[in-house]
Design an enzyme around this catalytic site. Structure first.
Site, PDB file in Angstrom:
ATOM      1  N   LYS A 104      -5.646  -0.016   7.577  1.00 48.03           N
ATOM      2  CA  LYS A 104      -5.704  -1.418   7.989  1.00 48.03           C
ATOM      3  C   LYS A 104      -6.977  -1.629   8.790  1.00 48.03           C
ATOM      4  O   LYS A 104      -7.518  -0.686   9.389  1.00 48.03           O
ATOM      5  CB  LYS A 104      -4.494  -1.805   8.857  1.00 48.03           C
ATOM      6  CG  LYS A 104      -4.091  -3.257   8.703  1.00 48.03           C
ATOM      7  CD  LYS A 104      -3.451  -3.515   7.343  1.00 48.03           C
ATOM      8  CE  LYS A 104      -2.991  -4.946   7.196  1.00 48.03           C
ATOM      9  NZ  LYS A 104      -2.277  -5.156   5.922  1.00 48.03           N
ATOM     10  N   THR A 188       1.565 -11.122  -3.380  1.00 44.99           N
ATOM     11  CA  THR A 188       2.474 -10.828  -2.264  1.00 44.99           C
ATOM     12  C   THR A 188       3.710 -11.718  -2.332  1.00 44.99           C
ATOM     13  O   THR A 188       4.843 -11.233  -2.226  1.00 44.99           O
ATOM     14  CB  THR A 188       1.749 -11.011  -0.925  1.00 44.99           C
ATOM     15  OG1 THR A 188       0.615 -10.145  -0.882  1.00 44.99           O
ATOM     16  CG2 THR A 188       2.673 -10.683   0.239  1.00 44.99           C
TER      17      THR A 188
END
Length: 429
Positions: A104, A188
């Site tokens: 991330k 998503t």
């Protein structure tokens, strides 16, 4: 004081795995990130001044392959959050059986206060600081909160300038002209929708009889809402960072989205061509949305929105997590005791990383897949992951979250032993 998100994530992981001796080695491997690079990056503002921002990139674990994860621009981003998100990405890739590890990135910035040119300078400055830390076979970034395809395009372009190569596989979620994948933008939300659709099949739901509230009307929340409404579900409430709208009779999702794009305001409207008319609705806060008496609650904004302060007010029968970590670990048991079933984030929001994997494959193979092929392959991945979890859930005493985490830990444990535990630890330190 802001909650330590990594500590909360590790506490949940430890609680779920504590009674399983076979997980002790992999828990040790996951107890800290392999590498985190923290930088201060500078940009020239439009007024000629220089501004500095803190920037992070964490490669949490690469047992399953090169690490993968988004880059967010947010004023509250910090190292703990980035590392927690990278841990969840590690588990997510394992759950859906994608050959990536978890990573991330973030910049601590309010992007709404930057001009388009300042935003481009920030994006390119981030890559200059992290270019040696990423790569198509090492760590592959993607969009996240307040980043998008255009920003990924700037980042890819900067990486290619630095390395003097053409390297579309270094970043996913790019514009189509740069090698982005059809179907990535909605992935998503579509993944969460596919989980709800699979759950409906198991429980024999009639979609038209089910009500849904969605906290967060960004990319994931919007596409999930759009697909659910097309399936027949009644979307009674949506919200963004400024608050929400509620209509008992149901909202027209596309009209609300169209108006938000036009006016940057969330309003309950019905649009026909270019004409939008208000429909009767109630303005509600994000907290009020979470406590609505609906069948399905979809937290699609930020972490920790369901916690000890409001867990007793949650009335939904099912929670489907599109956001990362929207439920604090210390209320998992209470939600179960309240009879609320949770489809956890590392399964429900995995559609994005699955289609990012498809984009990476297309870039490396020099192919372009049709949107239908991407949708069909995403359906296959999500269906297999949900089916595996559901079968285990039916045989287990625990929650769906516990089952999904155990599946992830088993795959990571198998990979750890395949590497050879001591060799893995020595190479990752």
């Amino acid at each position: 004081m802001r909650k330590d998100l990594l500590r909360d994530a590790l506490a949940r992981l430890s609680t779920i795995a504590q009674d399983t001796p076979q997980f002790s080695a992999v828990l040790e491997a996951l107890s800290q990130p392999q590498s985190t690079l923290t930088s201060h990056i500078a940009i020239r503002k439009d007024n000629g001044n220089t501004a500095y921002f803190k920037a992070y990139r964490c490669r949490y674990n690469d047992l399953l392959g090169p690490t993968k994860g988004g880059i967010r621009f947010h004023q509250h981003a910090d190292q703990s959050e980035v590392e927690a998100l990278a841990l969840w990405m590690t588990l997510k890739c394992a759950v859906v059986n994608v050959p990536f590890g978890g990573a991330k990135g973030a910049v601590t910035v309010d992007p709404k206060k930057l001009s388009p040119m300042e935003l481009e300078r920030l994006s390119r400055s981030y890559i200059r600081a992290k270019a040696d830390f990423i790569g198509p076979e090492l760590d592959i970034p993607a969009p996240d909160v307040y980043t998008n395809a255009r920003i990924m395009g700037w980042m890819m372009d900067e990486y290619e300038k630095i390395t003097r190569t053409k390297c579309p596989a270094v970043i996913t979620g790019k514009p189509l002209a740069f090698g982005g994948s059809l179907g990535r933008e909605s992935a998503t939300g579509r993944g969460a929708f596919l989980c709800i659709k699979a759950l409906a099949g198991k429980l024999d739901w009639q979609a038209s009889e089910k009500t849904v509230a969605i906290q967060g009307f960004g990319n994931g929340g919007y596409h999930c809402a759009r697909l659910l409404q097309a399936e027949g579900y009644k979307i009674v409430a949506v919200s963004d960072s400024k608050g929400g709208v509620y209509c008992e009779q149901g909202l027209d999702v596309q009209s609300v989205f169209t108006e938000k794009q036009r006016s940057n305001e969330l309003r309950a409207v019905y649009c026909q061509h270019s004409v939008c008319e208000d429909i009767e609705h109630t303005r509600i806060s994000n907290e009020e949305l979470l406590s609505l008496d609906v069948d399905i609650l979809v937290p699609a904004a930020l972490a920790g929105v369901i916690n000890k302060d409001n867990v007793e007010q949650i009335k939904a029968s099912y929670i489907v997590e599109i956001a990362n970590g929207p439920i604090s670990s210390d209320v998992d048991l209470q939600l179960t005791e309240q009879g609320i079933h949770v489809i956890p984030d590392i399964l429900a929001n995995a559609g994005g990383v699955v289609v990012s994997f498809f984009e990476w494959c297309q870039n490396r193979q020099g192919e372009t897949w049709s949107e239908q092929k991407v949708h069909d392959k995403l359906n296959d991945y999500m269906h297999q992951a949900f089916e595996h979890a559901w079968q285990r859930y039916q045989q287990a005493n625990g929650s769906m979250r516990e089952v999904v985490y155990q599946i992830a830990l088993e795959r990571l444990s198998d990979a750890l032993h395949a590497h050879g535990t001591s060799e893995y630890f020595s190479s990752s330190q």
